[in-house]
Design an enzyme around this catalytic site. Structure first.
Site: not given
Length: 651
Positions: A382, A326-329
């Site tokens: 984000s 997800g957004s941690t990428f």
């Protein structure tokens, strides 16, 4: 008729010749016997002496003590305990079933154990001892010894069995041992004779399995005199073997226990890593299980309970589990675009809530959009549209290359079961694996950590540590073997612009500490321990156009297994990074709500090496935090068997 003198003389000569012939034969035979006896008694004396000795002397292997496993501070997390057992040798027993019948009148033995022992005796060589009963009382040992003449082939002996004093806390790290199976033997070309010892234990998972040869040691030998019925009379000699190597891990037992308690009630994983050395300080997986049950022989009921649990307690989620990041990428996508020059630090991209590509609409999580977005804002709030745009510009090949540079898509060399490689896709991968060409939509999905991208919590922690330090650090789980330090592996500075890394770190700082940051409620108070990080929410289902039209279902309104995964990655202190943390809560919903609060608590526990002061939390949260701290304190004081029950109550 009277015989003539000539006939009588001729007959006498014949008798004399026969007598001489027979006498000669007798003398020759006697000479042969004497010669043979001399040959056997003189020439082959040593050989027959050895054969005679073998009839009254037995040699057996002495199992070595399995190596101990300690945490980084010397706390024992895998040891050995004495174990009394009864073994039988089929060759000496004669009629095993009759002997077992007599034995059961003396010592209680379960029907299943009897059937198992008889089956094992039929399959193994007749001289190989087979365990009939394990973990028996000393009183039973005494009864067997007293009745030894009536129990040929039966021996009561003492050995060592594995014990995990920290039980559930390290189940997914240490793993467990179990008796050698036929399957284990079938995988070996030249099995160690030790493996033929009855119920000999070898590593089945985790560190126990991956470092089996270090932990096993080598066998000793024992020489004993036995009488005609095989009963041991005295020990003639003994040569001790070599105990297994002692292993010290990098994990902190107290921090590990806290992580497990903090994850209780969830299906989740958490990893804490030292950003300087790469030491894995904690690697938790919830729910967990008691590995001692596997050592002693887990019941079918207990095993079925574990494998039927939808939270998958047997899975080692931190290293084995893979999830869409997800957004941690997004930091990966941003760095790829910055390094390639397709965006600069000040460029803004407008977010209207969605973007259309080839007649397909890609949505931002914020339906109304974020308006003009630069790099810092894209991370802080984000924004998905920002990453859809830059992913199109830079392309999947450069995104994938950056991901690998940061440690994703790599199977890190740790002695854990089934360490996952994850998946960092490329055009060639899709053609080979899916038989289709890469399309623009694939790049958009990959740009926000969805689509084909998969990463483990361990890999995300390595990524975070590298972002925080700019160093290509590798994770380390084994600190030393028999006191010999395992080297720290650092491949040096990353080939990434320092200014670009600083821009990413500033965006991650604002995620936690800025007013509109997605993890603002999980900030740490105090300038010396400020945390930087990134939330993530990864979808496990497709949202249809019809659902968007009527309103997307909230995670709370969906069945548990259809809810989004919640993620958070972070490091602290932000200006002098020392700890990197990743938390993944399966089907936990939003990363800011489910994962970030856990990550903050774990980060503080690591930094303060114990319970942090309430002053480290925002003032309006301290009452809730104090209540949670008390709950965890109570849980950590419980016996391990009761912790899981308490965790189920919190679920």
């Amino acid at each position: 008729m009277k015989r003539s003198p000539a006939d009588t003389e001729a007959s006498a000569r014949k008798i004399t010749r026969r007598g001489l012939l027979l006498g000669g034969l007798q003398v020759s035979f006697a000479a042969m016997l004497v010669g043979r006896m001399r040959y056997m008694q003189v020439e082959q004396a040593d050989e027959y002496r050895d054969l005679a000795e073998e009839n009254r002397v037995k040699f057996s292997l002495i199992p070595p003590a399995r190596g101990l496993i300690h945490d980084r501070n010397g706390v024992l997390i895998a040891g050995n305990e004495q174990n009394y057992r009864i073994v039988m040798v089929r060759e000496d027993a004669g009629d095993p079933e009759a002997v077992l019948t007599r034995l059961r009148k003396i010592v209680w033995i379960d029907d299943a154990d009897v059937r198992r022992a008889l089956d094992e005796m039929r399959r193994r060589s007749p001289f190989v001892p087979v365990t009939v009963a394990d973990r028996i009382a000393w009183e039973d040992v005494a009864e067997v010894a007293v009745n030894a003449p009536a129990l040929p082939g039966v021996t009561a002996e003492v050995g060592l069995s594995r014990l995990y004093p920290r039980a559930n806390d390290f189940a997914h790290v240490i793993g467990y041992v179990g008796p050698v199976s036929d399957y284990d033997l079938s995988k070996l070309v030249d099995p160690d004779p030790l493996l033929q010892i009855p119920r000999f234990q070898i590593g089945k998972s985790g560190v126990e399995a991956k470092m089996e040869l270090d932990l096993r040691g080598s066998a000793g030998t024992r020489e004993v005199e036995v009488n005609a019925v095989g009963r041991e009379m005295r020990e003639l000699g003994r040569e001790e073997g070599r105990a297994g190597d002692n292993i010290q891990l990098t994990v902190d037992a107290d921090l590990q226990a806290y992580v497990q308690a903090r994850l209780a009630g969830e299906s989740a994983a958490a990893v804490v890593m030292d950003t300087v050395t790469g030491d894995v300080l904690a690697i938790g997986s919830a729910p967990t299980f008691d590995p001692n049950k596997f050592v002693r022989g887990i019941s079918s009921k207990d095993y079925n309970t574990l494998i039927n649990d939808i939270y998958r307690p047997l899975a080692a989620k931190p290293a084995q589990g893979t999830y869409p990041p997800g957004s941690t990428f997004k930091m990966v996508t941003a760095l790829a675009a910055l390094e390639d020059g397709v965006i600069d630090l000040n460029e803004t991209i407008r977010c209207n809530g969605h973007v259309e590509v080839h007649s397909r609409r890609f949505h931002c999580w914020k339906r109304a959009g974020h308006g003009p977005v630069d790099l810092a804002k894209s991370l802080r709030e984000s924004c998905d549209i920002y990453y859809y745009e830059i992913a199109q510009r830079v392309g999947i090949e450069k995104i994938s290359a950056m991901a690998r540079k940061l440690g994703l898509g790599e199977r890190h060399d740790l002695p854990l079961s089934a360490v996952a490689q994850g998946l960092i896709p490329t055009k060639a991968w899709k053609r080979e694996a899916r038989g289709a060409d890469w399309v623009v939509g694939d790049s958009l999905n990959a740009g926000i950590g969805q689509g084909f991208v998969l990463a483990s919590p361990l890999q995300l922690t390595v990524m975070t540590a590298r972002l925080a330090t700019g160093q290509a650090i590798h994770p380390r789980l084994v600190r030393s073997v028999n006191g010999v330090e395992t080297p720290v592996r650092n491949d040096g500075p990353l080939d990434i612009s320092t200014s670009h890394l600083e821009a990413i770190r500033q965006g991650m700082y604002e995620v936690v500490n800025a007013r509109r940051g997605t993890a603002g409620r999980s900030k740490i108070v105090g300038d010396d321990m400020r945390m930087a990080g990134k939330t993530g929410t990864s979808q496990v289902r497709n949202i249809t156009t019809a659902e968007r039209a009527r309103g997307v279902f909230r995670n709370e309104d969906l069945p548990w297994e259809r809810r989004d995964h919640a993620l958070f990655v972070g490091y602290a202190p932000h200006d002098n990074p020392r700890y990197a943390v990743t938390v993944v809560v399966e089907h936990g919903g939003g990363g800011s709500k489910a994962a970030a609060p856990i990550a903050r608590d774990v980060m503080l526990q690591a930094a303060y090496q114990g319970q942090p002061p309430l002053e480290a939390y925002p003032s309006n949260q301290r009452g809730t935090i104090r209540s949670r701290q008390r709950d965890i304190e109570e849980m950590l004081e419980m016996p391990h068997a009761e912790r899981e029950k308490a965790a189920e109550g919190r679920a």
